[in-house]
Motif scaffolding. Structure first.
Motif, short mmCIF file in Angstrom:
data_model
loop_
_atom_site.label_atom_id
_atom_site.label_comp_id
_atom_site.label_asym_id
_atom_site.label_seq_id
_atom_site.Cartn_x
_atom_site.Cartn_y
_atom_site.Cartn_z
N PRO B 107 0.82 -1.22 0.00
CA PRO B 107 0.00 0.00 0.00
C PRO B 107 0.86 1.27 0.00
O PRO B 107 0.51 2.26 -0.65
CB PRO B 107 -0.81 -0.10 1.29
CG PRO B 107 -0.72 -1.50 1.73
CD PRO B 107 0.45 -2.15 1.07
N VAL B 108 1.95 1.22 0.70
CA VAL B 108 2.81 2.39 0.77
C VAL B 108 3.35 2.76 -0.61
O VAL B 108 3.38 3.92 -1.01
CB VAL B 108 3.96 2.11 1.76
CG1 VAL B 108 5.04 3.15 1.61
CG2 VAL B 108 3.44 2.10 3.18
N GLY B 209 -11.65 1.49 3.91
CA GLY B 209 -10.72 1.16 4.97
C GLY B 209 -9.26 1.39 4.64
O GLY B 209 -8.41 1.23 5.50
N PHE B 211 -5.61 2.41 4.26
CA PHE B 211 -4.83 3.23 5.18
C PHE B 211 -3.47 3.63 4.59
O PHE B 211 -3.19 4.81 4.39
CB PHE B 211 -4.64 2.46 6.49
CG PHE B 211 -3.81 3.18 7.49
CD1 PHE B 211 -4.29 4.30 8.17
CD2 PHE B 211 -2.51 2.77 7.76
CE1 PHE B 211 -3.51 4.96 9.09
CE2 PHE B 211 -1.72 3.44 8.68
CZ PHE B 211 -2.23 4.53 9.35
N SER B 215 -2.51 7.23 3.36
CA SER B 215 -1.68 7.93 4.33
C SER B 215 -0.51 8.63 3.64
O SER B 215 -0.14 9.75 4.01
CB SER B 215 -1.21 6.91 5.36
OG SER B 215 -0.05 7.33 5.98
N VAL B 216 0.07 8.01 2.63
CA VAL B 216 1.22 8.60 1.93
C VAL B 216 0.83 9.84 1.16
O VAL B 216 1.57 10.83 1.13
CB VAL B 216 1.87 7.55 1.00
CG1 VAL B 216 2.93 8.18 0.12
CG2 VAL B 216 2.47 6.42 1.82
N PRO B 229 -9.91 6.10 8.50
CA PRO B 229 -8.76 5.35 9.06
C PRO B 229 -7.62 6.28 9.47
O PRO B 229 -6.98 6.05 10.49
CB PRO B 229 -8.34 4.44 7.91
CG PRO B 229 -9.55 4.29 7.07
CD PRO B 229 -10.27 5.59 7.17
N GLU B 233 -5.83 6.99 13.27
CA GLU B 233 -4.40 7.02 13.57
C GLU B 233 -4.01 8.29 14.32
O GLU B 233 -3.30 8.25 15.33
CB GLU B 233 -3.59 6.92 12.27
CG GLU B 233 -2.09 6.82 12.53
CD GLU B 233 -1.25 7.27 11.34
OE1 GLU B 233 -1.80 7.90 10.41
OE2 GLU B 233 -0.04 6.99 11.35
#
Lengths: 354, 286, 284
Positions: B107-108, B209, B211, B215-216, B229, B233
């Motif tokens: 995912p990153v 969902g 994340f 997030s990046v 999500p 965090e």
């Protein structure tokens, strides 16, 4: 006695597969369990093998009570309908399996094991196939591997579930003869399940006919065909004409025709079915007290015999079937619409069902 | 019961017990701890946590992103499945592998690639920046990253279903004079509806969902680029554990709904494939 | 197989039986390129700009190497742990009727349906020193949260459904008769399992292992909360990539990403060939 079964019962949920079955199978006998689907024949076989556990009753194999033993301890050879060969093992390893899983003390050493397996491979005529995998074999070959695998443990009894069911017609006929010869050679007590009456008649010494979880009749082919114990047996083993008749004072009446009650009949009076096999329904030119008239609707030569369909003009009987050899046929060519008189040469009566 | 199987039943009970313990430890306890953590300090704090403006903004953003990503991937899934399942062409299996590619990517990295493309130092970033259009640290980036990670879900459900169905039905419809669209709507779609729904359910769950990828690219701007999500965090890292678990409980609810919907669709699809047999015993003819 | 394939190709070419091939293929390729291929190509582009020496320097820094070791190592351990417990769950669900079986069956997919961040904080809360489970383990000197063991726990969680769902259909298809045959030939239940059932399940189990491993290597959300994220000890590669991005070290992030991508693709290739093998065995 090889197999003694007393009052064996088995239920699956709300369905009773066997209602108290008693059965004795002699040493060296080849027995067929015959019946329509759902009659309990496979359940009976699996109970003998220990693959199912009985709800009540007992099973003795060679005098030993095995009712509480699992399949592993019964020493029974079981050939599954679809063979259940181990697909990741070759023919040799499939056959050797029963020896390899023995406790170390009784497990044969490798050279002896090899010898035994090879002997069985020869017995089932699979020489040269030892390294093949089940997927590389024909149906008939798989069937023989399954048989060899069951035979190598020198079973007390050999059980076969629909052994010819998954094969095509021609192979089936060959394997039937072969299995019969093999049995004559080995003389291991064998029980096989089939729904095919020809198969049972062709191979078995005796036949157990089951219906709705009960034994209808036990006997050899001729006993079952000529002296059926019930109209079900009569119907199941070959074609039969059922004529609605009445019975009073030892006399069967159908319209104006009458016949004496055969010896040994259980039914004494009332509405009965007069059951006559097509080949026992002879023709006569003239009307008589023991014949009834019928109109020919169809007649055809089936090779070796004529098969004639006739309308007997009886309520509830749309047609009857008769089979006559060339010499039994009327001297003139039968045409649709001809009237002949039919005389049952051999027959049985049963209380009318339902 | 008379029989050989008592030891067998003991072993069986032990195995069932073992499986239930594993399921309890790994599947049930995490759910319970989230729910209990959410209401640990009372219902009023729970309600306040999930109705706080930043939480509502995160919820709104999550729904918006999902509402864009799922339909796009749905259309793609159907179109891709149509050409892959109904036609033979060279490179077909390579195409299937390429469609599955996002599943194999961390995912990153799924976020990183958009930063490399649209970020301030990215390939197109400076040029887009001049045009006054922001992708990274803004909603478009979140949408793109979400589309990427949910890319294969519908297609990979539909391809096997449509392949199994073959082309006979469609060819029959066309031979009866139906147009291409009529064939699709009236013949193909009814046949694939359960697979389609199944894919959409999975796609939706992942979209809501996701994340790591989000997030990046998000930049974590509260009230602006925070999805649910991400909000969990932030709250957690700020030691607002009760609030974090409260918001997380919404996502637990989503997961449970997803499982219910998925189980229901599986049951329906199973029933369609194996309809109750019409009871017709092999009675002998009279 | 080949014959029917050739046949249908020629049929498609001759009659073009179904409509929409051109547009649907075109749209598929366009969308695939825009969303997946071009963005992914950025990694290659950026990495190639870096040059080989710089690339190696970035990837072989002690911190990067440690993170790769942790990511791949923990994923490997977690996938290995998932094999027996996944097999147990799949076995029990597909073999034994018991109350709550359908519920357990549905719950198996929870790790897929539950957002990873939620899984992360839930597992942390369970295994932290004062957590529901951690408080019983701490007196025994066992600390799971904020150590590499915590990473393994999170990866077991996310990988579990992959093993169960790969093994389950094979277990359901397995001929029960093969096991009965083994029993009637005198095999003990253990012998039956080891010699008959396990060889049949093994390829699926291996595929499930590879899938869980692949998923674990790239996992981020569920891990970062429980890992403690200490460089060299419990820092996973995806987290290091994020850290480098936050420090505007795009080159370092890209280089690490490329290594991870190559690892994942190698795994994907392995999984595909495993599955092809599985399908082939199934057909035989």
């Amino acid at each position: 006695m090889s197999i003694e079964i007393r009052n064996l019962r088995k239920r699956f949920g709300g369905f009773t597969a066997l209602h108290g079955v008693d059965l004795d199978i002699h040493d060296g006998e080849l027995m067929a369990l015959l019946g329509p689907s759902g009659c309990g024949k496979t359940t009976l076989l699996r109970l003998i093998a220990g693959l199912e556990s009985a709800d009540a009753g007992s099973i003795h194999l060679h005098g030993r009570d095995v009712t509480a033993l699992g399949a592993r301890h019964r020493g029974v050879g079981f050939v599954f309908q679809h063979y259940a060969l181990f697909r990741h093992m070759n023919v040799f390893e499939n056959i050797a399996f029963g020896l390899r899983v023995r406790p170390r003390a009784t497990r044969p050493r490798e050279p002896e094991l090899r010898q035994k397996v090879e002997r069985v491979i020869d017995l089932v005529q699979l020489g040269g196939m030892a390294q093949r995998f089940p997927d590389q074999l024909s149906g008939g070959q798989r069937q023989r591997v399954a048989l060899a695998r069951a035979l190598i443990i020198e079973p007390n009894v050999l059980l076969l579930d629909e052994p010819f069911g998954a094969l095509d017609a021609q192979v089936r006929r060959q394997l039937r003869r072969w299995l019969r010869r093999l049995h004559d050679e080995l003389h291991v007590t064998s029980v096989f399940v089939t729904h095919d009456q020809d198969e049972a008649l062709d191979v078995a010494d005796r036949i157990v006919l089951l219906n709705h979880g009960r034994i209808e009749q036990i006997g050899n082919a001729q006993q079952l065909q000529d002296r059926p114990a019930s109209s079900f047996v009569g119907r199941f083993l070959g074609e039969i004409n059922q004529l609605p008749a009445s019975l009073a004072e030892e006399r069967i009446s159908l319209g104006d025709s009458h016949w004496p009650l055969p010896a040994g009949s259980e039914v004494k009076s009332g509405a009965v079915d007069l059951c006559v096999r097509p080949y026992d329904l002879h023709w006569t030119e003239r009307a008589g007290p023991s014949s009834f008239p019928a109109t020919v609707t169809d007649a055809r030569w089936l090779g070796g015999r004529y098969r004639v369909e006739l309308d007997p003009a009886l309520a509830g009987v749309p047609y009857v079937t008769a089979e006559w050899s060339r010499t039994q046929m009327p001297p003139r060519e039968l045409q649709a619409g001809d009237v002949v008189h039919l005389q049952p040469a051999r027959y049985a009566v049963f209380a009318r069902a339902g | 019961m008379i029989g050989p199987d008592r030891r067998y039943r003991i072993a069986r009970s032990a195995l069932i017990l073992g499986a239930l313990s594993v399921a309890g430890l790994f599947l049930v306890l995490p759910l319970l701890i989230v729910l209990s953590g959410a209401i640990a300090k009372g219902w009023s704090l729970y309600l306040a946590s999930i109705s706080e403006p930043d939480a509502l903004a995160a919820l709104r953003l999550t729904l918006t992103v999902t509402a864009i990503a799922v339909p796009l991937n749905l259309v793609f899934g159907v179109v891709a499945a149509w050409c892959i399942a109904k036609f033979e062409f060279p490179g077909r299996s390579a195409l299937i592998t390429l469609i599955d590619l996002p599943l194999a990517v961390s995912p990153v990295i799924s976020g990183l690639i958009y930063v490399l493309l649209f970020g301030a130092q990215g390939l197109l970033g400076p040029w887009l920046g001049e045009a006054g259009f922001r992708v990274i640290f803004a909603v478009p980036g979140i949408v793109l990253a979400t589309i990427f990670v949910t890319f294969p879900f519908v297609a990979r459900e539909l391809i096997p279903v449509m392949q199994a169905q073959g082309r006979d039905h469609e060819e029959a419809a066309l031979s009866l004079g139906a147009s291409g669209w009529q064939t699709f709507w009236r013949v193909t779609l009814p046949n694939i509806k359960w697979g389609l729904l199944y894919g959409v359910i999975l796609c939706n769950a992942r979209a809501m969902g996701e994340f790591g990828a989000v997030s990046v690219v998000s930049g974590h701007i509260r009230g602006k680029t925070n999805t649910l999500p991400l909000h969990v965090e932030i709250l957690y890292n700020e030691y607002q554990h009760t609030a974090a678990f409260a918001v997380a409980s919404l996502l637990v609810l989503l997961a449970l709904l997803t499982l219910v919907a998925k189980t229901w669709v599986e049951a329906r699809a199973h029933r369609d494939r194996h309809p109750d047999p019409i009871v017709q015993p092999d009675e002998e003819l009279p | 197989m080949t014959a029917t394939a050739t046949n249908s190709i020629s049929r498609w070419r001759v009659s073009g039986s179904l409509p929409g091939f051109g547009p649907s293929l075109g749209y598929t390729l366009l969308y695939l390129s825009l969303i997946v291929l071009i963005p992914l190509a950025m990694i290659l582009l950026r990495a190639s700009e870096l040059g080989l020496d710089a690339f190696i320097a970035k990837v072989s820094s002690p911190r990067a190497l440690a993170s790769l070791r942790i990511s791949f190592g923990c994923a490997l351990i977690a996938a290995a742990i998932n094999m027996p417990i996944g097999l147990l769950l799949a076995w029990v669900i597909s073999r034994y009727p018991f109350p709550g079986r359908r519920l357990v069956d549905a719950l198996i997919d929870l790790p897929i349906a539950l957002p990873t961040a939620v899984a992360g904080i839930a597992l942390t809360a369970l295994y932290a020193r004062n957590g529901w489970l951690g408080q019983w383990l701490a007196p025994l000197g066992i600390e799971l949260a904020f150590t590499p063991a915590g990473i393994v726990i999170a990866l077991v969680f996310v990988g579990l459904p992959f093993v169960v769902r790969t093994v389950q259909p094979v277990l359901q298809d397995i001929e029960h008769e093969q096991e009965e045959a083994a029993e009637s030939l005198g095999a003990t239940p253990l012998q039956t399992f080891v010699r008959v059932s396990l060889p049949t399940i093994a390829p699926a189990l291996l595929t499930g292992f590879a899938l869980a491993f692949a998923r674990g290597v790239g996992e981020y959300g569920s891990v970062i909360f429980i890992a403690g994220n200490m460089p060299m000890i419990s820092e996973i590669t995806p987290l290091l990539i994020v850290t480098q991005l936050e420090q505007y070290d795009y080159a370092g992030a890209t280089a690490l990403a490329l290594v991870m991508l190559l690892g994942s693709f190698a795994l994907l290739l392995l999984i595909n060939s495993l599955q092809a093998w599985l399908a082939h065995r199934g057909r035989r």
